[in-house]
Motif scaffolding. Structure first.
Motif, PDB file in Angstrom:
ATOM      1  N   GLU A  65       0.848  -1.184   0.000  1.00  0.00           N
ATOM      2  CA  GLU A  65       0.000   0.000   0.000  1.00  0.00           C
ATOM      3  C   GLU A  65       0.887   1.239   0.000  1.00  0.00           C
ATOM      4  N   CYS A  66       0.634   2.112  -0.948  1.00  0.00           N
ATOM      5  CA  CYS A  66       1.474   3.296  -1.163  1.00  0.00           C
ATOM      6  C   CYS A  66       0.674   4.566  -0.896  1.00  0.00           C
ATOM      7  N   GLU A  67       1.319   5.539  -0.286  1.00  0.00           N
ATOM      8  CA  GLU A  67       0.662   6.812   0.024  1.00  0.00           C
ATOM      9  C   GLU A  67       0.584   7.740  -1.182  1.00  0.00           C
ATOM     10  N   THR A  68       1.554   7.668  -2.080  1.00  0.00           N
ATOM     11  CA  THR A  68       1.605   8.612  -3.201  1.00  0.00           C
ATOM     12  C   THR A  68       1.737   7.880  -4.528  1.00  0.00           C
ATOM     13  N   GLN A  69       1.434   8.592  -5.599  1.00  0.00           N
ATOM     14  CA  GLN A  69       1.593   8.032  -6.937  1.00  0.00           C
ATOM     15  C   GLN A  69       3.064   7.776  -7.243  1.00  0.00           C
ATOM     16  N   ALA A  70       3.936   8.626  -6.744  1.00  0.00           N
ATOM     17  CA  ALA A  70       5.371   8.415  -6.959  1.00  0.00           C
ATOM     18  C   ALA A  70       5.825   7.089  -6.346  1.00  0.00           C
ATOM     19  N   GLU A  71       5.293   6.745  -5.161  1.00  0.00           N
ATOM     20  CA  GLU A  71       5.629   5.457  -4.545  1.00  0.00           C
ATOM     21  C   GLU A  71       5.095   4.297  -5.382  1.00  0.00           C
TER      22      GLU A  71
END
Length: 156
Positions: A79-85
């Motif tokens: 699970e990623c917080e940002t689109q970059a992640e």
């Protein structure tokens, strides 16, 4: 009692766990051992066992030749917080592997991953079922998940 996920690799286990621990925060390789004795999988030195931590969760990995390949019945959800992640993990894990619908991919070792926005479960389980349906329909159209498009579907 401890519960530890166990991953069986045909080969290149150390490369795989090195990549995984480099991409996931709070991760490390705790130990790698080469078995000095002959095993059913091969001669002395042909079997390796590793202990690692991914996002604070314990895993054990084994490199012991072919047995059963990975399949979709086991996957790791990142699970990623940002689109970059999402983009960074997607790019690294899909290299040499295969991408699939709805944020799923198989890495070059065959392990299935779900690379998803951290807020996805909240959106698809929203009490506003029309909103949840729009987000789900948008997700079903995607391969790599796009946070901005999912948020737009939630608003529309």
């Amino acid at each position: 009692m401890n519960i530890t996920q166990h991953l069986w690799f045909e080969k290149d286990m150390e490369a795989a766990i090195g990549l995984y621990t480099s991409l996931i925060p709070n991760s490390r390789i705790d130990n790698v051992t080469t078995l000095p004795a002959e095993t059913p999988a091969g001669p002395p030195g042909s079997v390796k066992i590793a202990e690692l931590t991914l996002a604070g969760q314990r895993y054990r990995a084994l490199e012991a030749g072919p047995l059963d390949s990975f399949n979709h019945s086991f996957s790791i959800v990142a699970e990623c917080e940002t689109q970059a992640e999402i983009d960074r993990r997607w790019e690294a894990l899909s290299e040499g592997g295969a991408t699939e619908q709805c944020g799923w991919l198989r890495d070059r070792w065959g392990l299935s991953w779900q690379i998803a926005p951290a807020m996805l479960n909240a959106l698809i389980s929203d009490p506003d079922r029309a909103k949840a349906r729009r987000v789900t329909e948008a997700m079903l159209e995607m391969v790599k998940l796009d946070i901005a498009l999912l948020e737009a579907a939630a608003r529309d």
